[in-house]
Design a protein around this motif. Structure first.
Motif, PDB file in Angstrom:
ATOM      1  N   VAL A   6     -15.832 -30.158  -5.435  1.00 52.88           N
ATOM      2  CA  VAL A   6     -14.566 -30.324  -5.450  1.00 52.88           C
ATOM      3  C   VAL A   6     -14.402 -31.714  -6.328  1.00 52.88           C
ATOM      4  O   VAL A   6     -14.896 -32.787  -5.987  1.00 52.88           O
ATOM      5  CB  VAL A   6     -13.773 -30.407  -4.374  1.00 52.88           C
ATOM      6  N   SER A 155      -5.336 -36.142 -11.543  1.00 52.99           N
ATOM      7  CA  SER A 155      -5.333 -34.986 -11.294  1.00 52.99           C
ATOM      8  C   SER A 155      -5.360 -34.172  -9.866  1.00 52.99           C
ATOM      9  O   SER A 155      -5.873 -35.053  -9.043  1.00 52.99           O
ATOM     10  CB  SER A 155      -6.632 -34.117 -12.264  1.00 52.99           C
ATOM     11  N   GLU A 156      -4.981 -33.071  -9.721  1.00 56.12           N
ATOM     12  CA  GLU A 156      -5.234 -32.463  -8.271  1.00 56.12           C
ATOM     13  C   GLU A 156      -6.690 -32.118  -8.172  1.00 56.12           C
ATOM     14  O   GLU A 156      -7.461 -32.030  -9.190  1.00 56.12           O
ATOM     15  CB  GLU A 156      -4.382 -31.181  -8.462  1.00 56.12           C
ATOM     16  N   PRO A 157      -7.269 -31.913  -6.870  1.00 54.91           N
ATOM     17  CA  PRO A 157      -8.358 -31.715  -6.826  1.00 54.91           C
ATOM     18  C   PRO A 157      -8.898 -30.382  -7.269  1.00 54.91           C
ATOM     19  O   PRO A 157      -9.511 -29.620  -6.209  1.00 54.91           O
ATOM     20  CB  PRO A 157      -8.883 -31.927  -5.304  1.00 54.91           C
ATOM     21  N   ASN A 196     -13.622 -38.446  -8.825  1.00 56.75           N
ATOM     22  CA  ASN A 196     -13.922 -38.381  -7.317  1.00 56.75           C
ATOM     23  C   ASN A 196     -14.391 -37.264  -7.208  1.00 56.75           C
ATOM     24  O   ASN A 196     -14.075 -35.937  -7.553  1.00 56.75           O
ATOM     25  CB  ASN A 196     -12.473 -38.281  -6.674  1.00 56.75           C
ATOM     26  N   SER A 198     -16.371 -34.423  -4.195  1.00 60.34           N
ATOM     27  CA  SER A 198     -16.845 -34.085  -2.931  1.00 60.34           C
ATOM     28  C   SER A 198     -17.357 -32.727  -2.856  1.00 60.34           C
ATOM     29  O   SER A 198     -17.478 -32.008  -3.665  1.00 60.34           O
ATOM     30  CB  SER A 198     -15.868 -34.241  -1.866  1.00 60.34           C
ATOM     31  N   GLY A 208     -14.594 -31.997   1.673  1.00 57.37           N
ATOM     32  CA  GLY A 208     -15.636 -32.905   2.331  1.00 57.37           C
ATOM     33  C   GLY A 208     -15.077 -34.160   1.765  1.00 57.37           C
ATOM     34  O   GLY A 208     -13.988 -34.438   1.178  1.00 57.37           O
ATOM     35  N   LYS A 263     -14.725 -47.984  -0.175  1.00 55.33           N
ATOM     36  CA  LYS A 263     -13.639 -47.514  -0.849  1.00 55.33           C
ATOM     37  C   LYS A 263     -12.617 -48.212  -0.508  1.00 55.33           C
ATOM     38  O   LYS A 263     -12.247 -48.265   0.994  1.00 55.33           O
ATOM     39  CB  LYS A 263     -13.205 -45.978  -0.731  1.00 55.33           C
TER      40      LYS A 263
HETATM   41  P1  ADP Z   1      -7.087 -43.445  -4.731  1.00 47.56           P
HETATM   42  O1  ADP Z   1      -5.941 -43.644  -5.419  1.00 47.56           O
HETATM   43  O2  ADP Z   1      -7.228 -43.995  -3.540  1.00 47.56           O
HETATM   44  O3  ADP Z   1      -8.206 -43.029  -5.643  1.00 47.56           O
HETATM   45  P2  ADP Z   1      -5.863 -40.684  -4.639  1.00 47.56           P
HETATM   46  O4  ADP Z   1      -5.051 -40.009  -3.530  1.00 47.56           O
HETATM   47  O5  ADP Z   1      -4.815 -41.157  -5.824  1.00 47.56           O
HETATM   48  O6  ADP Z   1      -6.549 -41.914  -4.224  1.00 47.56           O
HETATM   49  O7  ADP Z   1      -6.830 -39.421  -5.264  1.00 47.56           O
HETATM   50  C1  ADP Z   1      -7.322 -39.963  -6.295  1.00 47.56           C
HETATM   51  C2  ADP Z   1      -8.036 -38.716  -6.784  1.00 47.56           C
HETATM   52  O8  ADP Z   1      -9.021 -38.345  -5.836  1.00 47.56           O
HETATM   53  C3  ADP Z   1      -7.249 -37.566  -7.313  1.00 47.56           C
HETATM   54  O9  ADP Z   1      -7.614 -37.171  -8.677  1.00 47.56           O
HETATM   55  C4  ADP Z   1      -7.525 -36.444  -6.246  1.00 47.56           C
HETATM   56  O10 ADP Z   1      -7.527 -35.217  -6.831  1.00 47.56           O
HETATM   57  C5  ADP Z   1      -9.002 -36.591  -5.876  1.00 47.56           C
HETATM   58  N1  ADP Z   1      -9.375 -36.350  -4.504  1.00 47.56           N
HETATM   59  C6  ADP Z   1      -8.653 -36.627  -3.186  1.00 47.56           C
HETATM   60  N2  ADP Z   1      -9.523 -35.827  -2.319  1.00 47.56           N
HETATM   61  C7  ADP Z   1     -10.461 -35.302  -3.016  1.00 47.56           C
HETATM   62  C8  ADP Z   1     -11.659 -34.739  -2.462  1.00 47.56           C
HETATM   63  N3  ADP Z   1     -11.987 -34.388  -1.084  1.00 47.56           N
HETATM   64  N4  ADP Z   1     -12.807 -34.313  -3.495  1.00 47.56           N
HETATM   65  C9  ADP Z   1     -12.527 -34.711  -4.525  1.00 47.56           C
HETATM   66  N5  ADP Z   1     -11.687 -35.208  -5.003  1.00 47.56           N
HETATM   67  C10 ADP Z   1     -10.565 -35.629  -4.419  1.00 47.56           C
END
Ligand code: ADP
Ligand code: MG
Ligand code: ZN
Length: 476
Positions: A6, A155-157, A196, A198, A208, A263
């Motif tokens: 993901v 982006s969305e995951p 990001n 997982s 994950g 993080k």
């Molecule tokens: P941050 O600003 O702390 O990095 P966000 O909630 O803005 O956190 O998310 C950042 C990115 O992480 C987004 O693109 C989201 O789609 C992605 N994301 C969130 N959860 C997961 C996950 N479990 N695995 C992969 N990507 C993720």
């Protein structure tokens, strides 16, 4: 166990406004250090930021191009942290009320289309740059970049592989360039991406734990880093370990990611609304105006290329992958309105040449109109397709127009019977066995004779005419 990966991407794109986001300093790149600074971007006490309208306008373009909802009211917030490249001790960004939310874009994935959600787009300022010199016991700070406008696109995951991540990024960059709001250059840092990543057991419903990858300064590195990280996480889980949420740094020399820091959490930044900036109100009229002025975007242009020019899906895809390629194609068609061969020459011959020389299409030594003129000469029977390729190479080398090259080198195709007849006779006389076989039924030998005549005339004979002449003589 089968794992599913993901991925969600956070992209920072520099907007190509002339001045910074909250002050009138120039955004010009490459000037001597600390020459584009003022009390506002230096964070002096008592000065006030003023929002650059163009930054909002450009971000609106992106928001509308990716089908986001533009928020009627958004707000700037302070993201507080200390670093020597951040003179104010905080970065002005948008936090709980970003300018745009809930968009998407469409990428091609394994031959089908896939929709990738865009969570949010917001505006923020860039920080300065630290310069580390290996021989000096201290570092230097250049604040020219401080306050340069950035647009962050989260982006969305929804992304499931490194290839999809690459396709998403390329599409994003293409849109930015189509909109003329940024140059999207990863190597130069005007288009940056954190990934990001997982993994979870295939079909699982909860994601994950993710890690965030930084220092991805080329498309290739983004894909390689994600691939590495997916493998690392799967192996770790396979050995009974647990992925920890952390920021990891891609090392392009060793091709690995290494742990950089645990993080940070949002609350670490003590975000709060910036009291120096009013809430940003965007009325319907503004949105409507920007919408009406949007240029044709890659997806729409691809559709038009298919319907208007009757191009195969794949050709339309490649030809619209960058605005500059699509523009080149259409400029070529203005002289030579024959889309399929024009597209073939651009995708195969021209892009091949540019690729080999590490050039972009804007740096093409052959202007689109001259490529059009070259192709016209083939259709008009002035030169053969084979000769055209050598004229093309000569055009690339010298920058001369095709007409000049053809005249200078005497490459005009021989299309008159009396000029070709002696050569045809000569070839037939020199190959009596083949002539006999042909007359005995081996009609395929016609290709051999045509080839011989072409060779003898150094490719200048009109193949269609040669064919006719040969048949007449062999069968008559
Ligand atoms: P941050 O600003 O702390 O990095 P966000 O909630 O803005 O956190 O998310 C950042 C990115 O992480 C987004 O693109 C989201 O789609 C992605 N994301 C969130 N959860 C997961 C996950 N479990 N695995 C992969 N990507 C993720
Ligand atoms: Mg992040
Ligand atoms: Zn300034």
């Amino acid at each position: 166990m089968e794992f599913e990966s993901v991925i969600g991407l956070e992209v920072h794109a520099q907007l190509n406004t002339e001045t910074k986001i909250f002050c009138p300093c120039s955004t010009l790149f490459g000037s001597p250090p600390n020459t584009h600074v003022c009390p506002v971007c230096l964070g002096m006490p008592g000065v006030l930021p003023v929002l650059n309208r163009k930054v909002v306008e450009y971000t609106l373009r992106m928001a509308l191009a990716t089908d986001c909802t533009v928020q009627p009211i958004s707000r700037f917030a302070r993201k507080n942290y200390f670093y020597p490249d951040l003179p104010k001790g905080y970065q002005i960004s948008q936090y709980e009320l970003p300018i745009a939310t809930d968009g998407h874009l469409v990428i091609g994935s394994n031959g089908s289309k896939k929709r990738i959600g865009i969570t949010r787009i917001h505006m923020e300022e860039d920080a300065g740059k630290l310069i580390h010199h290996p021989d000096l016991p201290f570092s230097k700070v250049d604040l020219n970049r401080t306050g340069v406008p950035l647009m962050e696109i989260v982006s969305e995951p929804d992304i499931r592989s490194a290839e999809e991540a690459g396709a998403y990024l390329r599409r994003l960059r293409a849109i930015i360039r189509y909109l003329a709001i940024g140059d999207g250059n990863m190597e130069e840092g005007s288009f940056r991406c954190d990934a990001n990543v997982s993994v979870m057991p295939g079909g699982a419903s909860t994601f994950g734990t993710r890690t965030e990858l930084k220092n991805l300064n080329s498309f290739k590195n983004v894909e390689k880093a994600i691939q590495y990280e997916i493998r690392r996480q799967i192996e770790l889980i396979g050995e009974g370990g647990k992925v920890v949420q952390e920021t990891r740094l891609w090392d392009p020399n060793r091709n690995v990611t290494t742990s950089m820091r645990s993080k940070e959490e949002a609350h670490d930044y003590r975000y709060f609304p910036d009291p120096d900036l009013l809430p940003l109100e965007i009325d319907k009229a503004w949105i409507e105006r920007v919408k009406s002025e949007l240029p044709e975007l890659p997806e729409a242009r691809r559709g038009r290329f298919i319907s208007q020019y009757d191009l195969p899906e794949m050709d339309a895809q490649v030809l619209t992958s960058a605005k500059e390629i699509a523009d080149y194609f259409e400029a070529c068609l203005s002289v030579y309105p024959n889309p399929k061969p024009a597209g073939n020459w651009i995708m195969g011959t021209l892009l091949g040449l540019l690729n080999a020389e590490g050039k972009t299409i804007e740096e093409s030594p052959i202007p689109p109109e001259e490529l059009g003129n070259l192709l016209k000469m083939i259709d008009d029977g002035i030169i053969s397709g084979k000769i055209a390729k050598s004229v093309f190479d000569e055009m690339a080398r010298t920058g001369k127009p095709p007409k000049t090259i053809v005249e200078e080198k005497g490459l005009v195709q021989v299309s008159n019977t009396s000029a070709l007849e002696p050569t045809v006779d000569e070839i037939l006389a020199a190959n009596p066995d083949e002539v006999a076989s042909y007359r005995g039924g081996k009609k395929k030998l016609i290709g051999f004779f045509v080839g011989q005549v072409m060779k003898k005339t150094k490719g200048k004979a009109n193949p269609k005419l040669v064919n006719e002449l040969l048949q007449k003589k062999l069968e008559g």
